[in-house]
Design an enzyme around this catalytic site. Sequence first.
Site, PDB file in Angstrom:
ATOM      1  N   ASP A 157     -51.639  30.273   0.523  1.00  0.00           N
ATOM      2  CA  ASP A 157     -51.677  29.051  -0.299  1.00  0.00           C
ATOM      3  C   ASP A 157     -52.555  27.989   0.359  1.00  0.00           C
ATOM      4  OD1 ASP A 157     -49.644  30.227  -2.025  1.00  0.00           O
ATOM      5  OD2 ASP A 157     -48.338  29.933  -0.298  1.00  0.00           O
ATOM      6  N   HIS A 192     -42.976  29.053  -1.047  1.00  0.00           N
ATOM      7  CA  HIS A 192     -44.105  29.839  -1.556  1.00  0.00           C
ATOM      8  C   HIS A 192     -43.791  30.191  -3.012  1.00  0.00           C
ATOM      9  CE1 HIS A 192     -47.227  32.704  -2.255  1.00  0.00           C
ATOM     10  NE2 HIS A 192     -46.335  33.624  -2.540  1.00  0.00           N
TER      11      HIS A 192
END
Length: 327
Positions: A161, A189
């Site tokens: 990410d 996440h």
Amino acid sequence: MTSPIRVAVTGAAGQICYNLLFRIASGEMFGKDQPVILQLLEIPVEAVQNALKGVAMELDDSAFPLLQDIICTGDEQVAFKDANWCLLVGSKPRGPGMERADLLKDNGKIFIGQGRAIDAVAADDCRVAVVGNPCNTNCMIGASQCKRIGPERWTAMTRLDQNRAVSQLAQKAGVPITAVENLIIYGNHSPTMFPDFANARINGAPVSDVISDHQWLRETFIPTVGKRGAAIIEARGKSSAASAANGLVDHVRDLMTPSPVPHSICVPSTGAYGFSEGVWASVPVITTAPGTYEVVQGVELDDFAKEKIALTNAELVSERDTVKDML
Ligand code: NAX
């Protein structure tokens, strides 16, 4: 010659590992002078074990000088035996019509078993990185089963990410990747994660000075990063694999390399930055010694950031509530 480290990898016949294992064996994760032994775990199903053998054959055929041995197994006790690193990539995918709570619980069972096996047989200096989703909560469950391998040794991955966010900012500003610094992911996440653009820098200047379109930062950038996984599935017909493997190479390499440069990993919260104590939340860390980190303290977060962090924290807390019987 340096003695080899043992790296256990789960889900080893899956698509992330098809990218990951070759990069570990070539020295990209632990260094070009560090021999490795790969201990590969897959479910004990004949077809999957055969597929795993095929991956091992390709590793053989790559003639990596650093790869000293490959162990293929369906037994956790064999896979994690004396492992210095356990990379927990395998997990059960969400099936059609499956509720999120069922996914959390089914995966919880896997991570209870793997946590106990790691605690029983892994090396004393063992570190664990969890990729298999829902990775923050799987990591919390695995760690909860351990007495010997403490929670500070269990991390989950948000580096993919972070890399996605850095790339989006660099493209928007028309600068090289290396011009973007200090971009940290906060939280889970999942699409609720918060990529903190306000504290990031582009060529040393605040992002909001370089990118004048603040509406883009708040309304396009954040969901683009959060939903990137879905966009990859839409485009490719399969979930991200090479970039996920690359994220894990970065995660482990940066955790093994002392540096004052902060990076994003999910660690057990002690209450910093508004996260509830005991959930595994992504925060900025610096690596102080190989395999050891400190959470960066005192990053200033504005009201917008605090609001976003409250949302991702609420999701982490609700995941923990769903699996509370397993902890
Ligand atoms: P695949 O379905 O290709 O491979 C997963 C493998 O895990 C399968 O071969 C399966 O047999 C194995 N497995 C299942 N249960 C196991 C167990 N108990 N022990 C050992 N192996 C087991 O998935 P892949 O694309 O490789 O993705 C793996 C995981 O990474 C998924 O949970 C996925 O959601 C997650 N991801 C996490 C990311 C992150 O940033 N944290 C990003 C990428 C990825 O989506």
